[in-house]
Design a protein around this motif. Structure first.
Motif, short mmCIF file in Angstrom:
data_model
loop_
_atom_site.label_atom_id
_atom_site.label_comp_id
_atom_site.label_asym_id
_atom_site.label_seq_id
_atom_site.Cartn_x
_atom_site.Cartn_y
_atom_site.Cartn_z
N VAL A 72 0.84 -1.20 0.00
CA VAL A 72 0.00 0.00 0.00
C VAL A 72 0.88 1.25 0.00
O VAL A 72 0.65 2.19 -0.77
CB VAL A 72 -0.97 0.00 1.20
N ILE A 73 1.90 1.25 0.82
CA ILE A 73 2.80 2.40 0.90
C ILE A 73 3.53 2.60 -0.43
O ILE A 73 3.66 3.73 -0.92
CB ILE A 73 3.77 2.25 2.09
N LYS A 74 3.99 1.51 -1.04
CA LYS A 74 4.66 1.62 -2.34
C LYS A 74 3.73 2.19 -3.40
O LYS A 74 4.13 3.03 -4.21
CB LYS A 74 5.16 0.24 -2.80
N MET A 75 2.48 1.73 -3.40
CA MET A 75 1.54 2.22 -4.40
C MET A 75 1.27 3.72 -4.22
O MET A 75 1.18 4.46 -5.20
CB MET A 75 0.24 1.42 -4.35
N ILE A 76 1.15 4.16 -2.99
CA ILE A 76 0.94 5.58 -2.72
C ILE A 76 2.14 6.38 -3.21
O ILE A 76 1.99 7.42 -3.88
CB ILE A 76 0.68 5.84 -1.22
N PHE A 77 3.33 5.90 -2.91
CA PHE A 77 4.55 6.60 -3.31
C PHE A 77 4.67 6.66 -4.83
O PHE A 77 4.97 7.71 -5.40
CB PHE A 77 5.77 5.90 -2.69
N VAL A 78 4.42 5.53 -5.51
CA VAL A 78 4.49 5.50 -6.98
C VAL A 78 3.49 6.49 -7.57
O VAL A 78 3.80 7.24 -8.50
CB VAL A 78 4.25 4.07 -7.52
N ALA A 79 2.27 6.51 -7.04
CA ALA A 79 1.25 7.42 -7.56
C ALA A 79 1.66 8.88 -7.40
O ALA A 79 1.49 9.69 -8.32
CB ALA A 79 -0.09 7.15 -6.86
#
Length: 130
Positions: A72-79
């Motif tokens: 979840v944290i990675k997806m937020i960062f990528v976005a």
């Protein structure tokens, strides 16, 4: 709430400044917009620690594994990073680069979501097993 007001007022000031500068030296307009974007990104990144702690706490309360929280944290960062990069490219008129960033970031977010899909399938399997 105070940060939202700062960002909003800064954005309005930046937009007016861009309109004024565009009349005299239009090539400087993207630089002003990019500088504002960097300032907002720095402010947002400084708040990310609170977001990460909050997501981790919610995951612990729900009994969710660390790999799911990490996803979840990675997806937020990528976005966030992709949106910032795409905005800069949009300002300079590189629509093809914007499309590449959008497609690439979506694929990376999908890849980052794999542990979430795995946990979901395992949960469904556990719920359906006798």
């Amino acid at each position: 709430m105070n940060d939202v007001i700062k960002i909003s007022l800064g954005g309005i000031i930046c937009a007016v400044l861009i309109l004024i500068v565009k009349q005299y030296k239009s090539e400087y307009s993207p630089v002003i917009g990019t500088a504002f974007l960097v300032m907002v990104a720095v402010l947002a990144i400084s708040k990310m620690e609170d977001v990460v702690k909050g997501i981790s706490a919610l995951g612990d309360m729900a009994g969710v594994g660390a790999d799911v929280i990490s996803s979840v944290i990675k997806m937020i960062f990528v976005a966030l990073v992709a949106r910032i990069a795409a905005s800069v490219c949009e300002d300079v008129g590189s629509q093809a680069v914007v499309t590449g960033i959008d497609i690439g970031s979506r694929i990376l977010m999908l890849a980052s979501a794999f542990p979430i899909f795995k946990a979901l399938i395992e949960g469904i399997g556990t719920a359906l097993s006798p």
